[in-house]
Design a protein around this motif. Structure first.
Motif, PDB file in Angstrom:
ATOM      1  N   ALA A 150      46.382  45.019  28.461  1.00 28.51           N
ATOM      2  CA  ALA A 150      47.557  44.443  27.571  1.00 28.51           C
ATOM      3  C   ALA A 150      48.850  44.543  28.192  1.00 28.51           C
ATOM      4  N   ALA A 151      48.905  45.627  28.905  1.00 28.62           N
ATOM      5  CA  ALA A 151      50.251  45.937  29.594  1.00 28.62           C
ATOM      6  C   ALA A 151      50.515  45.309  31.129  1.00 28.62           C
ATOM      7  N   GLY A 152      49.373  44.351  31.301  1.00 29.30           N
ATOM      8  CA  GLY A 152      49.606  43.826  32.971  1.00 29.30           C
ATOM      9  C   GLY A 152      49.063  44.684  33.790  1.00 29.30           C
ATOM     10  N   GLN A 153      48.610  45.845  33.605  1.00 37.89           N
ATOM     11  CA  GLN A 153      48.315  46.765  34.519  1.00 37.89           C
ATOM     12  C   GLN A 153      46.714  46.504  34.989  1.00 37.89           C
ATOM     13  N   LEU A 154      46.185  47.064  36.314  1.00 41.05           N
ATOM     14  CA  LEU A 154      44.852  46.885  36.671  1.00 41.05           C
ATOM     15  C   LEU A 154      44.065  48.115  36.614  1.00 41.05           C
ATOM     16  N   PRO A 155      43.841  48.799  35.517  1.00 43.34           N
ATOM     17  CA  PRO A 155      43.390  50.283  35.517  1.00 43.34           C
ATOM     18  C   PRO A 155      41.931  50.449  36.388  1.00 43.34           C
ATOM     19  N   ALA A 156      41.125  49.505  36.255  1.00 41.04           N
ATOM     20  CA  ALA A 156      40.026  49.923  37.059  1.00 41.04           C
ATOM     21  C   ALA A 156      40.195  49.993  38.584  1.00 41.04           C
ATOM     22  N   LEU A 157      40.855  48.921  39.062  1.00 38.95           N
ATOM     23  CA  LEU A 157      41.292  48.877  40.300  1.00 38.95           C
ATOM     24  C   LEU A 157      42.191  50.266  40.769  1.00 38.95           C
ATOM     25  N   ALA A 158      43.088  50.600  39.931  1.00 47.49           N
ATOM     26  CA  ALA A 158      43.722  51.990  40.155  1.00 47.49           C
ATOM     27  C   ALA A 158      42.790  53.041  39.881  1.00 47.49           C
ATOM     28  N   ASP A 159      41.688  53.353  39.206  1.00 43.55           N
ATOM     29  CA  ASP A 159      40.922  54.290  39.181  1.00 43.55           C
ATOM     30  C   ASP A 159      39.993  54.355  40.597  1.00 43.55           C
ATOM     31  N   GLU A 160      39.655  53.110  40.742  1.00 43.96           N
ATOM     32  CA  GLU A 160      38.952  53.082  42.236  1.00 43.96           C
ATOM     33  C   GLU A 160      39.634  53.656  43.249  1.00 43.96           C
ATOM     34  N   ALA A 161      40.998  53.321  43.231  1.00 42.40           N
ATOM     35  CA  ALA A 161      41.679  53.590  44.486  1.00 42.40           C
ATOM     36  C   ALA A 161      41.985  55.260  44.363  1.00 42.40           C
ATOM     37  N   ARG A 162      42.136  55.739  43.313  1.00 47.27           N
ATOM     38  CA  ARG A 162      42.234  57.104  42.977  1.00 47.27           C
ATOM     39  C   ARG A 162      40.925  57.967  43.228  1.00 47.27           C
ATOM     40  N   SER A 163      39.699  57.491  43.036  1.00 47.70           N
ATOM     41  CA  SER A 163      38.544  58.273  43.304  1.00 47.70           C
ATOM     42  C   SER A 163      38.445  58.333  44.747  1.00 47.70           C
ATOM     43  N   TYR A 164      38.991  57.353  45.662  1.00 46.36           N
ATOM     44  CA  TYR A 164      38.703  57.993  47.039  1.00 46.36           C
ATOM     45  C   TYR A 164      39.793  58.955  47.495  1.00 46.36           C
ATOM     46  N   VAL A 165      40.966  59.237  46.871  1.00 44.92           N
ATOM     47  CA  VAL A 165      41.903  60.182  47.077  1.00 44.92           C
ATOM     48  C   VAL A 165      41.384  61.507  46.793  1.00 44.92           C
ATOM     49  N   ASP A 166      40.406  61.564  45.614  1.00 48.95           N
ATOM     50  CA  ASP A 166      39.873  62.715  44.796  1.00 48.95           C
ATOM     51  C   ASP A 166      38.573  63.056  45.837  1.00 48.95           C
ATOM     52  N   ALA A 167      38.167  62.147  46.307  1.00 50.40           N
ATOM     53  CA  ALA A 167      36.897  62.361  47.180  1.00 50.40           C
ATOM     54  C   ALA A 167      37.280  62.968  48.806  1.00 50.40           C
ATOM     55  N   GLY A 168      38.687  63.239  48.891  1.00 47.75           N
ATOM     56  CA  GLY A 168      39.022  63.740  50.009  1.00 47.75           C
ATOM     57  C   GLY A 168      39.613  62.806  51.283  1.00 47.75           C
ATOM     58  N   PHE A 169      39.594  61.472  51.006  1.00 50.26           N
ATOM     59  CA  PHE A 169      40.115  60.566  51.905  1.00 50.26           C
ATOM     60  C   PHE A 169      41.751  60.638  51.744  1.00 50.26           C
ATOM     61  N   ASP A 170      42.233  60.488  53.105  1.00 53.34           N
ATOM     62  CA  ASP A 170      43.597  60.384  53.077  1.00 53.34           C
ATOM     63  C   ASP A 170      44.218  58.927  53.612  1.00 53.34           C
ATOM     64  N   THR A 171      43.169  58.065  53.850  1.00 54.68           N
ATOM     65  CA  THR A 171      43.623  56.672  54.181  1.00 54.68           C
ATOM     66  C   THR A 171      42.681  55.914  53.627  1.00 54.68           C
ATOM     67  N   ILE A 172      43.265  55.040  53.160  1.00 52.20           N
ATOM     68  CA  ILE A 172      42.220  54.002  52.117  1.00 52.20           C
ATOM     69  C   ILE A 172      42.637  52.209  52.712  1.00 52.20           C
ATOM     70  N   LYS A 173      41.382  51.546  52.819  1.00 55.40           N
ATOM     71  CA  LYS A 173      41.655  50.126  53.215  1.00 55.40           C
ATOM     72  C   LYS A 173      41.194  49.367  51.796  1.00 55.40           C
ATOM     73  N   MET A 174      42.073  48.405  51.600  1.00 53.87           N
ATOM     74  CA  MET A 174      41.679  47.595  50.396  1.00 53.87           C
ATOM     75  C   MET A 174      41.548  46.048  50.747  1.00 53.87           C
ATOM     76  N   LYS A 175      41.330  45.298  50.003  1.00 53.65           N
ATOM     77  CA  LYS A 175      41.067  43.839  50.317  1.00 53.65           C
ATOM     78  C   LYS A 175      42.242  42.839  49.767  1.00 53.65           C
ATOM     79  N   VAL A 176      42.697  41.993  50.502  1.00 53.18           N
ATOM     80  CA  VAL A 176      43.735  40.957  49.989  1.00 53.18           C
ATOM     81  C   VAL A 176      43.278  39.471  50.384  1.00 53.18           C
ATOM     82  N   GLY A 177      43.581  38.381  50.155  1.00 52.56           N
ATOM     83  CA  GLY A 177      43.209  37.195  50.541  1.00 52.56           C
ATOM     84  C   GLY A 177      42.379  36.407  49.611  1.00 52.56           C
ATOM     85  N   LEU A 178      42.085  36.724  48.600  1.00 48.76           N
ATOM     86  CA  LEU A 178      41.119  35.993  47.403  1.00 48.76           C
ATOM     87  C   LEU A 178      42.050  35.407  46.644  1.00 48.76           C
ATOM     88  N   LEU A 179      42.914  35.945  46.168  1.00 45.54           N
ATOM     89  CA  LEU A 179      44.047  35.515  45.063  1.00 45.54           C
ATOM     90  C   LEU A 179      45.292  34.916  45.491  1.00 45.54           C
TER      91      LEU A 179
END
Ligand SMILES: [Mg+2]
Length: 395
Positions: A150-179
């Motif tokens: 409702a606030a215009g945020q993307l909570p599931a995407l944020a949670d996924e990204a944070r889960s990688y940091v929590d798992a010990g990663f310090d570098t993350i690659k995400m997708k762009v280009g579909l939207l």
């Protein structure tokens, strides 16, 4: 020692509700083309080939054309056999399924050569610079649950990204280009905020843009401190690549859809990329990796392989990266700056997580390099049979 069996194996693992999308395609399943080569001395070598498309054409190239060429040969000559197979298929091959098939054979032959000599592949490649490779998480694809709240945020995407940091990663690659660019820009902002300023962020468009759209997206990526922009434009659009590399500060990466040193030479000569990304299972195997890496380094270009597929593909890349020198050499090498990274896909894939008796596991943000002879892996036969599809050609 003689090759007595060359068997391509098509594996499929349906994902059900865990399906995801990139800018180019949906992933309702994970598949792999595995290759088993047997010898008269009882050794079994494993390879993998083809990463993006259906495995059947690669299996057909092996079964109908390449296997008869190597049956009866001594497997302990991977470079020689790779050159021979490429020469024999040059007139109708050069890129795509044939080179992917050759890649699978090449990796299996390196595995067998290492096993025959009792040495890990990275030692045959000249020796290890490291016993573990810094890993980056590939994730944050497009998923049905990535909805605005409702606030215009993307909570599931944020949670996924944070889960990688929590798992010990310090570098993350995400997708762009579909939207649309503004919507993808919002996704990049969301991930950057979720992972904080200290985590390195990379973005991959899977060649979704033309040059002028990629330029707009690239400026958004720079505003969010994204460190590389992968496959911004079509692999054929070398002028677009060059324009972006000259116009943007973000490093330009590409090459997962390129094949052999001949293909990469064009990318390098024309100033297209800062980071070359050959896939060992597509671009010509370990034998070709060595040549592409040498060529890239002579142009001052870093080589960080594209890795997708099963645990076999990951093991091959770990051996290649173990033997890759810091680039450039410094007294205190830093990940991405001059230490290579290994791509560790975090999307669901049972073939990566279950196929090996000892599957790859992240330790302190790194993947350990296998130490055993050859690729240093053991394929779990039960898992193999669970995901195996019927043979392509009878008999
Ligand atoms: Mg990519």
């Amino acid at each position: 020692m003689r090759i007595t069996g060359v068997e391509p194996l098509i594996l499929r693992a349906p994902l059900g509700a865990a399906r995801f999308l990139s800018s180019q395609s949906a992933f309702p399943e994970r598949n792999s083309l595995l290759l088993r080569i047997e010898t008269d001395e009882g050794l079994v070598g494993w390879g993998e080939g083809g990463q993006y498309g259906p495995p059947e054409p690669v299996a057909a190239c092996i079964q109908a054309v390449l296997a008869p060429q190597i049956l009866g040969r001594d497997p302990r000559q991977p470079v020689r056999i790779q050159e021979l197979l490429y020469a024999l298929t040059r007139d109708f091959g050069q890129k795509g399924a044939y080179v992917e098939a050759i890649s699978a054979i090449d990796i299996a032959l390196w595995d067998l050569t290492g096993q025959a000599l009792g040495e890990p592949v990275h030692r045959l490649l000249g020796g290890a610079f490291r016993d573990r490779v810094h890993a980056y998480a590939t994730g944050c694809y497009y998923r049905p649950e990535h909805q605005h709240d409702a606030a215009g945020q993307l909570p599931a995407l944020a949670d996924e990204a944070r889960s990688y940091v929590d798992a010990g990663f310090d570098t993350i690659k995400m997708k762009v280009g579909l939207l649309a660019i503004a919507d993808d820009g919002a996704r990049v902002a969301c991930v950057r905020e979720a992972i904080g300023a200290q985590t390195r962020l990379l973005a991959d468009a899977n060649h979704a843009y033309n040059a002028y759209s990629a330029l707009r997206m690239g400026r958004i990526l720079e505003a969010h401190d994204v460190l590389w922009f992968e496959e911004p434009v079509l692999p054929e659009d070398l002028d677009g690549y060059r324009l972006l590399r000259q116009s943007l500060d973000v490093a330009i990466a590409g090459g997962e859809c390129e094949f052999m040193r001949y293909g990469f030479r064009r990318l390098f000569e024309q100033g297209c990329v800062d980071i070359a990304q050959p896939d060992l299972c597509a671009a010509g195997g370990l034998s070709e990796w060595v040549k592409i890496h040498a060529l890239a380094s002579s142009f001052g270009i870093a080589t960080i392989p594209h890795v997708w597929g099963s645990g076999v593909a990951l093991a091959a890349a770990l051996h290649a990266l173990a033997a890759t020198p810091p680039f450039p050499y410094t007294a205190l090498p830093q990940p991405l700056m001059n230490e290579p990274l290994i791509e560790f896909d975090r999307n669901p894939n049972p073939l990566r997580d279950e196929l090996l008796v000892t599957p790859p596991r992240l330790v302190d943000g790194c993947l350990p390099v296998p130490r055993g002879p050859g690729l240093g892996i053991q394929v779990d036969e039960q898992t193999l049979q669970r995901y195996r599809q019927p043979d392509l050609l009878p008999g």
